[in-house]
Design a protein around this motif. Structure first.
Motif, short mmCIF file in Angstrom:
data_model
loop_
_atom_site.label_atom_id
_atom_site.label_comp_id
_atom_site.label_asym_id
_atom_site.label_seq_id
_atom_site.Cartn_x
_atom_site.Cartn_y
_atom_site.Cartn_z
N GLU A 142 0.83 -1.21 0.00
CA GLU A 142 0.00 0.00 0.00
C GLU A 142 0.87 1.26 0.00
O GLU A 142 0.57 2.24 -0.67
N ASP A 143 1.95 1.21 0.76
CA ASP A 143 2.86 2.36 0.81
C ASP A 143 3.53 2.58 -0.55
O ASP A 143 3.72 3.72 -0.98
N LYS B 158 2.26 1.84 -3.45
CA LYS B 158 1.25 2.41 -4.35
C LYS B 158 1.11 3.92 -4.16
O LYS B 158 0.75 4.65 -5.07
N LYS B 159 1.38 4.37 -2.93
CA LYS B 159 1.19 5.78 -2.63
C LYS B 159 2.40 6.66 -2.95
O LYS B 159 2.34 7.88 -2.80
N GLU C 196 1.62 9.14 -5.43
CA GLU C 196 0.69 10.14 -4.91
C GLU C 196 1.42 11.24 -4.16
O GLU C 196 0.93 12.37 -4.06
N HIS D 207 -6.50 11.88 -5.55
CA HIS D 207 -6.48 10.45 -5.82
C HIS D 207 -7.52 9.75 -4.96
O HIS D 207 -8.32 10.41 -4.29
N LEU E 147 -9.05 7.96 -1.81
CA LEU E 147 -8.81 8.05 -0.37
C LEU E 147 -9.96 7.34 0.35
O LEU E 147 -11.12 7.69 0.18
N ASP F 196 -7.40 4.09 4.62
CA ASP F 196 -6.29 5.03 4.76
C ASP F 196 -6.31 5.70 6.13
O ASP F 196 -5.26 5.93 6.73
N TYR G 291 2.05 5.73 7.82
CA TYR G 291 1.22 6.14 6.69
C TYR G 291 1.91 7.23 5.89
O TYR G 291 2.41 8.22 6.46
N THR G 292 1.95 7.07 4.57
CA THR G 292 2.74 7.99 3.74
C THR G 292 1.95 9.22 3.27
O THR G 292 2.53 10.15 2.71
N GLY G 293 0.65 9.23 3.52
CA GLY G 293 -0.15 10.34 3.02
C GLY G 293 -0.32 11.48 4.01
O GLY G 293 -1.41 12.04 4.15
#
Length: 297
Positions: free
Chosen positions: A77-78, A80-81, A84, A92, A94, A143, A277-279
């Protein structure tokens, strides 16, 4: 070689302990999922699941595998981001979880603004109780989540953006409502109508009023809308958060609200994410927007 798809199937089976339910969530047939799991177990050299016609269990070695598979899923998942991170905020997909005692009052306040300012955002909302949402954030299925604190976050981290007090709701002809505020000691616990067990708002109300968690009440409801209708019908009184007043009471002349005059804030609202979490850029933008919109309360 074990595939990412097989890992995903295994995680769904472990979460549901039921092959058909797992297959439904993966949008495949039970036979497709079962064959994929069997092939994966052959490659691993051990059984991940014990199953018969009645139940599914995770084996001891399977439990170790599931833990590592979960870490792999989060890392994917990280990955993929990463792209972003280079794009503009909220442009994108969320996925956001939100609890039922926030969502009906909060969403109408923020969603129109969010849609106008960030038209590229592909927002997926999921409503569930706090424990479910925490587990889904932790597992990487969501997320983030919007929760009320205090609550056991199980290692997740919270970014608070709102705090509020509770208000006592009663019939307008109740003499105690004339002052505009009320102490917890002036409430009759026998008259309080609260949400059913397992709802964090009930726990927050009990804490704010310093009422024992063993308190037994005659009426339990699953939604605040039902609670208010019971109050309107003369069945008792209740305590609700500030953000719910306008929508639930809707200027009804039969009902009135009085601030709970106890040390606050009585609950805090926060965005909850995984530590890695990268976002974070999206979180910062949402915190600002949410705070601005709630200031109108």
């Amino acid at each position: 070689m074990i595939t990412i798809k097989q890992i995903g199937y295994a995680l769904k089976v472990a979460a549901n302990l039921h092959f058909r339910k797992a297959a439904d969530e993966c949008f495949v047939t039970p036979s497709t999922l079962s064959n994929a799991i069997t092939e994966m177990e052959k490659q691993l050299g051990f059984q991940v699941f014990e199953r018969d016609n009645r139940k599914v269990m995770v084996t001891n070695l399977g439990a170790d595998f599931i833990k590592k598979a979960q870490l792999i899923k989060l890392q994917l998942e990280d990955i993929k981001k990463i792209s972003e991170l280079q794009s503009e905020p909220l442009s994108h997909r969320l996925s956001v979880g939100i609890i039922p005692t926030i969502s009906p009052f909060f969403i109408p306040m923020v969603l129109p603004k969010l849609t106008i300012e960030y038209p590229k955002l592909k927002l997926q909302l999921e409503e569930a109780q706090s424990e479910v949402l925490i587990n889904r954030v932790k597992a990487g299925d969501l997320d983030m989540a919007i929760l009320a604190l205090p609550y056991d976050l199980k290692g997740m981290i919270a970014f608070k953006f709102w705090e509020e007090d509770f208000f006592w709701v009663s019939k307008a002809n109740d003499k105690r409502s004339k002052v505009g505020k009320i102490k917890a000691r002036d409430l009759k616990t026998s008259e309080l109508i609260l949400l059913e067990d397992g709802n964090c708002l009930k726990d927050h109300v009990l804490a704010a009023c310093e009422i024992s968690e063993s308190f037994q009440h005659s009426f339990r409801a699953s939604t605040l809308t039902t609670v208010i209708q019971l109050v309107k019908g003369g069945m008792g009184t209740t305590v609700i958060p500030k953000m719910a007043i306008s929508q639930l009471l809707n200027s009804d002349p039969e009902l009135t609200s009085s601030r709970l005059n106890e040390k606050g804030p009585h609950r805090e609202i926060a965005i909850v994410i995984r530590p890695n979490y990268t976002g974070r850029k999206d979180v910062e933008v949402l915190l600002s927007l949410f705070s601005r919109q709630l200031m109108t309360l």
